[in-house]
Design a protein around this motif. Structure first.
Motif, mmCIF file in Angstrom:
data_model
loop_
_atom_site.group_PDB
_atom_site.id
_atom_site.type_symbol
_atom_site.label_atom_id
_atom_site.label_comp_id
_atom_site.label_asym_id
_atom_site.label_seq_id
_atom_site.Cartn_x
_atom_site.Cartn_y
_atom_site.Cartn_z
ATOM 1 N N LEU A 60 -42.830 11.937 11.570
ATOM 2 C CA LEU A 60 -43.291 10.564 11.771
ATOM 3 C C LEU A 60 -44.267 10.496 12.949
ATOM 4 O O LEU A 60 -45.318 9.851 12.875
ATOM 5 C CB LEU A 60 -42.082 9.653 12.021
ATOM 6 N N TYR A 63 -52.058 8.510 9.440
ATOM 7 C CA TYR A 63 -51.783 8.461 8.005
ATOM 8 C C TYR A 63 -51.742 6.999 7.549
ATOM 9 O O TYR A 63 -51.708 6.079 8.366
ATOM 10 C CB TYR A 63 -50.440 9.129 7.702
ATOM 11 N N MET A 108 -47.551 11.991 11.856
ATOM 12 C CA MET A 108 -48.308 11.123 10.945
ATOM 13 C C MET A 108 -48.946 9.947 11.676
ATOM 14 O O MET A 108 -50.052 9.528 11.344
ATOM 15 C CB MET A 108 -47.392 10.631 9.825
ATOM 16 N N ILE A 109 -48.254 9.413 12.672
ATOM 17 C CA ILE A 109 -48.831 8.312 13.450
ATOM 18 C C ILE A 109 -50.032 8.814 14.250
ATOM 19 O O ILE A 109 -51.078 8.164 14.313
ATOM 20 C CB ILE A 109 -47.769 7.693 14.387
ATOM 21 N N PRO A 151 -43.565 0.825 13.326
ATOM 22 C CA PRO A 151 -42.491 1.752 12.923
ATOM 23 C C PRO A 151 -41.259 1.645 13.809
ATOM 24 O O PRO A 151 -40.124 1.668 13.313
ATOM 25 C CB PRO A 151 -43.155 3.126 13.035
ATOM 26 N N ARG A 175 -50.712 3.440 6.719
ATOM 27 C CA ARG A 175 -49.675 2.659 7.400
ATOM 28 C C ARG A 175 -48.451 2.418 6.525
ATOM 29 O O ARG A 175 -47.317 2.431 7.004
ATOM 30 C CB ARG A 175 -50.259 1.313 7.840
ATOM 31 N N ILE A 221 -46.342 5.542 6.525
ATOM 32 C CA ILE A 221 -45.638 5.686 7.803
ATOM 33 C C ILE A 221 -44.420 4.766 7.860
ATOM 34 O O ILE A 221 -43.325 5.176 8.287
ATOM 35 C CB ILE A 221 -46.594 5.395 8.979
#
Length: 216
Positions: free
Chosen positions: A82, A90, A85-86, A7, A92, A95
């Motif tokens: 974000l 979550y 979620m990482i 990300p 990939r 993300i």
């Protein structure tokens, strides 16, 4: 830090491409100047907007300030989401799509926050100057967003019998946008396209336990 590498690389890559492109446009083109890349289908056309994505406007100076503050608040919210979620591992793909949206929002925030301070005004006759002696063209949070990608794919006329717009010209795709807008659009589109994959419920198998029979 596990889970953050891709990300972060995606966000930094989008921001670099977006800002390098915008800086080049500001310093090398005048407003309205354009270069045809694929004939009349893909054109680099320099324009600026005071408002939202794809050249939409929003309420003058007060609206501009409100929009800039809203963008900053939104980016903070997306950034926190974000991170969450990482941490929660979550999907990939989801993300990375959110990372695209975050990068696009950040790209346009940089324009609206700082460009007014560091550039002179771009005009139809003069190119902008970076860090001009007399100061920039606007204050903090009042800069204009640079747009340049223009895809007038289909041009023609509505037939006379067509309701409302009969006999008028039409053009698709009319808006001029930038890399940041594209990142937001692609991120949202992919989330909508793959939402069933991203948000499918995991079926958790019930754990089996060895039960002991207790006799009275």
């Amino acid at each position: 830090m596990k889970g953050y590498t891709k990300p972060v690389i995606l966000i930094v890559s989008v921001l670099l491409i977006d800002q390098i492109f915008k800086l080049w446009i500001k310093l090398n083109m005048t407003l309205g100047q354009e270069y045809k890349i694929l004939g009349d289908w893909f054109i680099i056309h320099f324009t600026e907007n005071n408002g939202m994505a794809f050249g939409l406007e929003f309420g003058g100076e007060a609206g501009k300030l409100a929009l800039s503050l809203f963008r900053i608040a939104a980016v903070i919210g997306i950034g926190y989401g974000l991170h969450y979620m990482i941490k929660r591992k979550y999907h990939r793909g989801f993300i990375l799509n959110v990372a695209l949206i975050f990068a696009g929002a950040m790209g346009n925030i940089i324009d609206s926050t700082f460009y007014g301070l560091i550039f002179s005004e771009s005009t139809w006759f003069e190119k902008a100057e970076l860090f001009p002696a007399g100061g920039g063209y606007a204050g903090l949070l009042h800069g204009k967003v640079v747009d340049m990608l223009y895809f007038p794919l289909v041009q023609g006329h509505f037939p006379s019998w067509f309701p409302i717009w009969g006999g008028e010209d039409f053009l698709f795709f009319r808006p001029v946008f930038n890399i940041a807008d594209s990142a937001i659009t692609v991120g949202v589109a992919l989330i909508l396209l793959y939402q069933k994959r991203y948000f499918k419920e995991e079926v958790i198998e019930p754990e089996s336990y060895n039960s002991e029979v207790i006799e009275d």
